[in-house]
Design a protein around this motif. Structure first.
Motif, short mmCIF file in Angstrom:
data_model
loop_
_atom_site.label_atom_id
_atom_site.label_comp_id
_atom_site.label_asym_id
_atom_site.label_seq_id
_atom_site.Cartn_x
_atom_site.Cartn_y
_atom_site.Cartn_z
N MET A 22 1.98 3.69 8.14
CA MET A 22 1.34 2.39 8.29
C MET A 22 -0.09 2.47 7.78
O MET A 22 -0.76 3.48 7.96
CB MET A 22 1.34 2.01 9.78
N ASP A 23 -0.53 1.42 7.09
CA ASP A 23 -1.96 1.31 6.81
C ASP A 23 -2.38 -0.12 7.10
O ASP A 23 -1.63 -1.06 6.89
CB ASP A 23 -2.33 1.76 5.39
N GLU A 24 -3.58 -0.23 7.63
CA GLU A 24 -4.08 -1.54 8.07
C GLU A 24 -5.51 -1.68 7.55
O GLU A 24 -6.33 -0.76 7.71
CB GLU A 24 -4.06 -1.59 9.59
N PHE A 25 -5.80 -2.81 6.93
CA PHE A 25 -7.13 -3.06 6.39
C PHE A 25 -7.83 -4.09 7.27
O PHE A 25 -7.22 -5.08 7.68
CB PHE A 25 -7.02 -3.61 4.96
N SER A 26 -9.09 -3.82 7.58
CA SER A 26 -9.88 -4.80 8.34
C SER A 26 -11.19 -5.06 7.61
O SER A 26 -11.74 -4.17 6.96
CB SER A 26 -10.15 -4.30 9.76
N TYR A 54 -10.03 1.04 6.46
CA TYR A 54 -8.58 1.25 6.41
C TYR A 54 -8.21 2.16 7.57
O TYR A 54 -8.75 3.26 7.69
CB TYR A 54 -8.16 1.94 5.11
N ASP A 55 -7.31 1.73 8.41
CA ASP A 55 -6.74 2.58 9.46
C ASP A 55 -5.37 3.01 8.96
O ASP A 55 -4.50 2.17 8.71
CB ASP A 55 -6.64 1.84 10.79
N VAL A 56 -5.20 4.30 8.79
CA VAL A 56 -3.99 4.84 8.17
C VAL A 56 -3.26 5.76 9.15
O VAL A 56 -3.88 6.60 9.80
CB VAL A 56 -4.34 5.63 6.88
N THR A 57 -1.96 5.57 9.26
CA THR A 57 -1.11 6.52 9.97
C THR A 57 -0.30 7.23 8.91
O THR A 57 0.57 6.65 8.28
CB THR A 57 -0.19 5.82 10.99
N ASP A 89 -2.29 0.15 -2.79
CA ASP A 89 -3.64 -0.07 -3.32
C ASP A 89 -3.96 0.99 -4.36
O ASP A 89 -3.50 2.12 -4.27
CB ASP A 89 -4.68 0.04 -2.19
N THR A 116 -9.40 6.87 9.87
CA THR A 116 -10.09 5.66 9.45
C THR A 116 -10.88 5.99 8.21
O THR A 116 -11.66 6.96 8.20
CB THR A 116 -11.03 5.15 10.55
#
Length: 152
Positions: A22-26, A54-57, A89, A116
């Motif tokens: 999972m990756d999440e961009f804030s 970017y929070d990456v698992t 990305d 992060t």
């Protein structure tokens, strides 16, 4: 219809490859809320853009996952920004702010990393730093040594 499996990139940081769960961009704006005693309205003051993150698992899996985990740990701890490539990305320079490594008793050979990454901003994205080259070379040498040691 798009074939996602063919269009996703292999993820890496400083040349150390990993898989992404999972990756999440804030991102967004920084707002100052001015609330006044007895008031019924709030004045919002825009303070510029918030620092994106970017929070990456990530995870490593296989016979050499322990060696790969050490290489990824070294890449995360290296000074300065490194090139971060995520599956959807393009590559960019980013700092790893912090990371966590997780290993589970029932999942031998599977090592999870959560980290992060903060984009480096206005720095040119195509330049590799000394840390990138060092991490890639050391990671490759470690993998080769582990594979060679398996012969004996």
């Amino acid at each position: 219809m798009r074939d996602w499996a063919k269009t996703l990139r292999r993820a890496s940081y400083r040349g150390v490859p990993f898989w992404v769960d999972m990756d999440e961009f804030s991102g967004g704006k920084r707002l100052a809320r001015h609330e006044y005693a007895g008031g019924r309205t709030t004045y919002l003051e825009e303070m510029g853009l918030a620092t994106p993150a970017y929070d990456v698992t990530a995870y490593l899996v296989g016979d050499l996952s322990d060696v790969q985990a050490k290489a990824l740990e070294a890449a995360c701890n290296a000074a300065g920004p490194g090139r971060l490539v995520l599956p959807m990305d393009g590559g960019q320079l980013a700092y790893v702010e912090g990371f966590r490594r997780s290993r589970f008793k029932d999942q031998r050979g599977y090592i999870a990393f959560a980290f992060t990454a903060i984009p480096a901003g206005n720095m040119p994205g195509a330049i590799l730093g000394v840390g990138d080259v060092t991490a890639a070379v050391l990671g490759t040498l470690s993998l080769a040594a582990a594979a060679f040691g398996g012969f004996f």
